[in-house]
Design a protein around this motif. Sequence first.
Motif, PDB file in Angstrom:
ATOM      1  N   TYR A  51       0.769  -1.176   0.024  1.00  0.00           N
ATOM      2  CA  TYR A  51       0.002   0.064   0.073  1.00  0.00           C
ATOM      3  C   TYR A  51       0.949   1.277   0.026  1.00  0.00           C
ATOM      4  CZ  TYR A  51      -3.776   3.095   1.864  1.00  0.00           C
ATOM      5  OH  TYR A  51      -4.731   4.121   1.984  1.00  0.00           O
ATOM      6  N   PHE A  52       0.901   1.880  -0.942  1.00  0.00           N
ATOM      7  CA  PHE A  52       1.596   3.276  -1.151  1.00  0.00           C
ATOM      8  C   PHE A  52       0.674   4.418  -1.137  1.00  0.00           C
ATOM      9  CE2 PHE A  52       3.745   0.121  -3.419  1.00  0.00           C
ATOM     10  CZ  PHE A  52       5.117   0.359  -3.279  1.00  0.00           C
ATOM     11  N   PHE A  95       4.500   4.004   3.133  1.00  0.00           N
ATOM     12  CA  PHE A  95       4.428   2.433   2.420  1.00  0.00           C
ATOM     13  C   PHE A  95       3.956   1.720   3.463  1.00  0.00           C
ATOM     14  CE2 PHE A  95       6.968  -1.294   1.560  1.00  0.00           C
ATOM     15  CZ  PHE A  95       6.191  -1.828   0.488  1.00  0.00           C
ATOM     16  N   CYS A  96       3.062   0.600   3.271  1.00  0.00           N
ATOM     17  CA  CYS A  96       2.674  -0.253   4.274  1.00  0.00           C
ATOM     18  C   CYS A  96       2.596  -1.707   3.639  1.00  0.00           C
ATOM     19  CB  CYS A  96       1.247  -0.054   4.868  1.00  0.00           C
ATOM     20  SG  CYS A  96       0.766   1.648   5.495  1.00  0.00           S
ATOM     21  N   VAL A  97       3.034  -2.715   4.147  1.00  0.00           N
ATOM     22  CA  VAL A  97       2.778  -3.942   3.743  1.00  0.00           C
ATOM     23  C   VAL A  97       1.878  -4.803   4.691  1.00  0.00           C
ATOM     24  CG1 VAL A  97       3.914  -6.284   3.449  1.00  0.00           C
ATOM     25  CG2 VAL A  97       5.389  -4.263   2.942  1.00  0.00           C
ATOM     26  N   ILE A  98       0.866  -5.270   4.163  1.00  0.00           N
ATOM     27  CA  ILE A  98      -0.168  -6.303   4.739  1.00  0.00           C
ATOM     28  C   ILE A  98      -0.128  -7.553   4.200  1.00  0.00           C
ATOM     29  CG2 ILE A  98      -2.542  -6.112   5.265  1.00  0.00           C
ATOM     30  CD1 ILE A  98      -2.966  -3.230   4.170  1.00  0.00           C
ATOM     31  N   PRO A  99       0.147  -8.492   5.340  1.00  0.00           N
ATOM     32  CA  PRO A  99       0.772  -9.823   4.720  1.00  0.00           C
ATOM     33  C   PRO A  99      -0.848 -10.510   4.486  1.00  0.00           C
ATOM     34  CG  PRO A  99       1.075  -9.436   7.005  1.00  0.00           C
ATOM     35  CD  PRO A  99       0.642  -8.214   6.247  1.00  0.00           C
ATOM     36  N   PRO A 100      -0.764 -11.705   3.814  1.00  0.00           N
ATOM     37  CA  PRO A 100      -1.750 -12.561   3.308  1.00  0.00           C
ATOM     38  C   PRO A 100      -2.590 -13.077   4.628  1.00  0.00           C
ATOM     39  CG  PRO A 100      -0.016 -13.343   2.165  1.00  0.00           C
ATOM     40  CD  PRO A 100       0.376 -12.303   3.120  1.00  0.00           C
ATOM     41  N   LYS A 148      -4.910   9.789  -2.214  1.00  0.00           N
ATOM     42  CA  LYS A 148      -4.563   9.206  -3.405  1.00  0.00           C
ATOM     43  C   LYS A 148      -3.575   8.036  -3.153  1.00  0.00           C
ATOM     44  CE  LYS A 148      -2.492  10.429  -7.733  1.00  0.00           C
ATOM     45  NZ  LYS A 148      -1.997  11.283  -8.673  1.00  0.00           N
ATOM     46  N   ARG A 149      -3.749   6.711  -3.623  1.00  0.00           N
ATOM     47  CA  ARG A 149      -2.804   5.821  -3.191  1.00  0.00           C
ATOM     48  C   ARG A 149      -2.779   4.698  -4.424  1.00  0.00           C
ATOM     49  NH1 ARG A 149      -5.709   1.129  -4.247  1.00  0.00           N
ATOM     50  NH2 ARG A 149      -7.651   1.031  -3.039  1.00  0.00           N
ATOM     51  N   ILE A 150      -1.910   3.931  -4.453  1.00  0.00           N
ATOM     52  CA  ILE A 150      -1.616   2.848  -5.411  1.00  0.00           C
ATOM     53  C   ILE A 150      -1.407   1.533  -4.482  1.00  0.00           C
ATOM     54  CG2 ILE A 150      -0.001   1.799  -7.002  1.00  0.00           C
ATOM     55  CD1 ILE A 150       0.501   4.394  -8.278  1.00  0.00           C
ATOM     56  N   ASN A 151      -2.034   0.325  -4.825  1.00  0.00           N
ATOM     57  CA  ASN A 151      -1.710  -0.888  -4.153  1.00  0.00           C
ATOM     58  C   ASN A 151      -1.235  -1.641  -5.292  1.00  0.00           C
ATOM     59  OD1 ASN A 151      -3.039  -0.017  -1.714  1.00  0.00           O
ATOM     60  ND2 ASN A 151      -4.532  -1.504  -1.912  1.00  0.00           N
TER      61      ASN A 151
END
Length: 85
Positions: free
Chosen positions: A29-30, A52-57, A69-72
């Motif tokens: 997630y940006f 920047f965030c990392v979301i695990p499975p 405004k974001r990009i995944n």
Amino acid sequence: MEFLEIETREMRENFTMSDPQFHDYYELYFLFEGTRELFVENKMFHVPANSFCVIPPFCLHKTEGGAYKRINLNISENFLKKEGD
């Protein structure tokens, strides 16, 4: 199954996900503009612009807050594995 998905979103007003979600892939997630509150499992995090965030499975999560405004990048675990692993 291997996949890489790019998802963009720009909201010009407040937006809150209706329910927490989880999925079987990584979500990178940006956040480029705005601020969000990110609920992950049982904790809430403030996410400012240029984060920047990392979301695990299988991790329960949702976002809420004002305009943003974001990009995944959604990436399957198989996509990240080297051939032969």
